[in-house]
Structures are given as structure tokens and as C-alpha cells.
Design an enzyme around this catalytic site. Sequence first.
Site, PDB file in Angstrom:
ATOM      1  N   CYS A  89       1.022  -1.392  -0.019  1.00 52.80           N
ATOM      2  CA  CYS A  89       0.072  -0.049  -0.023  1.00 52.80           C
ATOM      3  C   CYS A  89       0.868   1.457   0.005  1.00 52.80           C
ATOM      4  CB  CYS A  89      -0.910   0.104   1.297  1.00 52.80           C
ATOM      5  SG  CYS A  89      -2.195  -1.232   1.298  1.00 52.80           S
ATOM      6  N   CYS A 168      -3.137  -8.188   6.929  1.00 58.32           N
ATOM      7  CA  CYS A 168      -3.086  -7.252   5.824  1.00 58.32           C
ATOM      8  C   CYS A 168      -4.775  -6.639   5.614  1.00 58.32           C
ATOM      9  CB  CYS A 168      -2.843  -7.843   4.728  1.00 58.32           C
ATOM     10  SG  CYS A 168      -2.795  -6.866   3.282  1.00 58.32           S
ATOM     11  N   GLN A 291      -9.847 -11.305 -11.817  1.00 55.27           N
ATOM     12  CA  GLN A 291      -9.901  -9.915 -11.026  1.00 55.27           C
ATOM     13  C   GLN A 291      -9.744 -10.003  -9.532  1.00 55.27           C
ATOM     14  OE1 GLN A 291      -8.849  -7.125 -12.482  1.00 55.27           O
ATOM     15  NE2 GLN A 291      -9.819  -6.886 -14.514  1.00 55.27           N
ATOM     16  N   TYR A 320      -7.528 -11.170 -25.156  1.00 54.72           N
ATOM     17  CA  TYR A 320      -6.916 -11.652 -23.764  1.00 54.72           C
ATOM     18  C   TYR A 320      -8.013 -11.885 -22.930  1.00 54.72           C
ATOM     19  CZ  TYR A 320      -3.369  -8.285 -26.131  1.00 54.72           C
ATOM     20  OH  TYR A 320      -2.536  -7.807 -27.079  1.00 54.72           O
ATOM     21  N   GLU A 341      -7.011 -16.242 -25.644  1.00 56.86           N
ATOM     22  CA  GLU A 341      -5.996 -15.979 -24.749  1.00 56.86           C
ATOM     23  C   GLU A 341      -4.981 -17.158 -25.004  1.00 56.86           C
ATOM     24  OE1 GLU A 341      -3.969 -15.607 -21.871  1.00 56.86           O
ATOM     25  OE2 GLU A 341      -5.820 -14.240 -21.633  1.00 56.86           O
ATOM     26  N   ASP A 389      -8.465  -6.331 -23.074  1.00 56.71           N
ATOM     27  CA  ASP A 389      -7.913  -6.378 -21.751  1.00 56.71           C
ATOM     28  C   ASP A 389      -6.652  -6.813 -21.551  1.00 56.71           C
ATOM     29  OD1 ASP A 389      -7.961  -6.129 -19.158  1.00 56.71           O
ATOM     30  OD2 ASP A 389      -9.433  -7.619 -18.626  1.00 56.71           O
ATOM     31  N   CYS A 416      -5.061  -1.819 -16.907  1.00 53.75           N
ATOM     32  CA  CYS A 416      -4.467  -1.772 -15.491  1.00 53.75           C
ATOM     33  C   CYS A 416      -3.461  -0.964 -15.585  1.00 53.75           C
ATOM     34  CB  CYS A 416      -4.065  -3.343 -14.921  1.00 53.75           C
ATOM     35  SG  CYS A 416      -2.781  -4.022 -16.016  1.00 53.75           S
TER      36      CYS A 416
END
Length: 459
Positions: A89, A168, A291, A320, A341, A389, A416
Site C-alpha cells: 500500500c 493485511c 480480477q 486477452y 488467450e 483487456d 490496468c
Amino acid sequence: MKAKNVELPVVKNEYYEMVIDDLGINGEGIGKINGYTLFVDGALPQEKIKVKVIKTKKNFGFGKLIDILEPSIHRIDPVCDIAKRCGGCQLQHLSYEGQLNYKQKKVQDIIERIGGITDIEVNKVIGMEKPYFYRNKVQFPVGGMGDDSVNIGFYAMRSHNIITTDKCYIQQPVNKDIIGVVKEYMLKNNVKPYNEVTNKGVVRHIVTRVSFHTKEIMVGVVINGNKLPNSDELVSNLRKIEDVAGIFISVNKEKTNVIMGNKIKMLWGKPYITDYIGEVAYNISPLSFYQVNPVQTEKLYSKVLEFADLSGDEIVWDAYCGIGTISLFLAGKSKKVMGVEIVPEAIEDAKKNAELNDISNTEFYVGKAEEVITGKYNEGVRADVIVVDPPRKGCDRELLETIMKMQPEKVVYVSCDPGTMARDVKVLGEGGYRVEEVQPVDMFPQTVHVECVTVLRKL
């Protein structure tokens, strides 16, 4: 001829006061001292700080935050004790409102700077109501100090030094119990942690997946060897944890930073867990890409569906496609969806997931997206909408060229990495497409990462 020494306005190891102007792409504070740019981890915009210069280069340097003289209104105390040291983080000291504003500005800046798009205002980031304990997958590195200790936790920022922790705030709480069981088993049975310097030791990582909807848990142990000593004892103790549905080992004997090996062996239970996105069920195996934030994934895919604007008559390519998550999500609104893929196991999962949901209007292909889609295009296959993606590196140039030749009405780009997305969107723009909307989604609260979905329409 000897280069001249450039006299800098700061001196290494000296202390200064400065004001932070902005945040960088990695969440570091950015400010100037006498016109000289300094990057300072942990500092926030509008803060006056005391800093120690720790590294200098010709045009910029790096500083260590010593004291906050005037804090930002968005500064908060991190909920995690190790947040400042852990590399997981980067933004726990920034309010969630501040995080969303930062990510929107980050995407806007990248779209303009790399994509050359200055006439689109990036939408506000779609955030979470509760931005903690959201991840459904975690990979804990395991190491030791050369004695009989076992360290399990996370890597410190920019290093492979393990910060030991069993809690966490962005992972599932049940992982604390799993870590405890594995650590006790290792100590009792003298199973050594992996040493990445010597390439010796047995246990490299603990990997877990937790289904958001069914609550099923899959536990994996990545090992530097072919078998795990006294594995029956470990299995017996892990099975005492409620909802554990499968336990496996992953063999990885390579000296590499890649976590999972290609060889998976089930020690007990099912080779998958089941989760849902909307009404679509997915079986997720150990090597499947899925995800990590199920709450936000449904929002993300709903935005993909909205941007695709399907009437039911369209042919759709899903490049993808992984285990078919987006493909199956779109299938109910399409005439046909074709997914591609490179990972064979993922395509097998995609086909099984189509059967699981009684979806019959999908086809899945193994191979590189650029090769398969280009090959099908040369055979006369066309699509009305293409969804991509890609991994962090973005789309292959050949795929972008095929898309521009195929001329679908819309391209929906899920990413991403806003940087590679902006690069690819610029190429598509030069090939006859216009960006209509950019929607960031906060898939990774407390971190600098942000997911985006962008829709482009043929001019």
C-alpha cells in the site's frame, strides 16, 4: 574532454524545508528547492515538510521525509502499522477522497501527455464504499534469517526483504489463520523456507484465493522441490479452517521472481473455487487470471457492457480473454462472442465456464491475440465490437493494426496501466478512431494503481 561538474542547488545529506506541489505516478510527493525537483516518499501536496536529500542527479533528486511542518487536509493516520515500510500500500496516509482525486488526475495527465488527447475530461473514479479487505487473492513470500525462523509477510518497498505480518488490511482476514497453520507446520516438521540467494529451502510462497460470493477458499504452497514433506499433516490442519475447498502445491524450482510454477498438484479437494460476476458463475483454478476485487469488477464489467452498447446482433472479439470473464458477461447481449488467450489452461476454464452457465454463443481460441485475430480476419471473420483487456505491457502493435483494418464500430479498451493504454489509444486515434469516454475504476484502493475502461468509436 572532461565533463563539467554541475553545481546543484541542494547538497546530499543536508536538510531543507520545502513545499510539495504534486504526487508522482508512484504516489511520491514532488516539489522543488530553488527550482530543483525532489521526490519524497510519504509527502502529500500542499504540505510543508522538512526533508533530507539522500540522492542527487543532474535534473532531480530524492529526499527522505523527516518532519511534516504543515500537514495536508487529506492526510490521515494509516490503519496498518507497517504501511510505511510495506510495498503493498502506497497511499494509506491519504484520505480515500484524496486517493480518488489523485487517480483521476493521474489518468487525465497520462491521457494528455502520452495519448495526446486534450479534449476529453476523464470521468470521476468509481470508488468503493468500504475500501479495505477487498482482495480475493494474495501471495505471501516466505523466507528465513539463516536460523530456525520462518518469516511470512510482504516485501518491503523496492526490496525483497520480508516484513513479517499475519494481517493485511486489503486482504481477506482468514489469511491470518492460514499463515498460522502453515508456519506451525513448517516449524514442527523442520521444513525450511526458501532462500532466493542460495536457491535452497522448500517453501517459497503461500498463495490463497477466496470467493466473494461462495466464500470458498483455495490454499496453495509454492515449493522449491517436487514434494512437500508430511503434507498430510498440513492438509489436515488447513481443512479445519472453515470454507477451505482445495489445497495444492505449485512446483517452482527456477531461480526467478515468477511466483507460480507451471506444475500444479492437488493435495486435497477441488481444483477450483466458484465465484460470480453479476449472474455469471466462474470456476477459478490455481493458474487462472481473475480480477482481485470482486465488488469493483462487477462495476468495471458493467461499464464495459454499457460502453459496448450491444443490441443483440453484434459479433464481438474479446482479446486477452483469460477464463472468459468479460466474454461471458457480454454473451447475453451479443449474437456471438469470440475470445482469445495465450494460456491453454485459461481457455479450458473459459469453455467450462460457458458450459457452467449454459452459454452457447461463444468460441474460444488458444494463441496470441494478434496472431489469432489477424488470422481470422484474413479468413474473412469480422467483428462489430472489439474488447481488449491486455496485460500491463498493453496491446501488440500487430493487433492494433488488425483492429484498424477490421474497422469495428467500437473498441472498448480495459487497462490496468493508463500509460500503455494511452499509447495504444493514440495509435488507434491515428487509425480513424476517436476516444468518447474514459472511466477509471478504483480496483486497488490504498495503492497507486487504477483500472480504466475507455471507449473509442470509428470516425
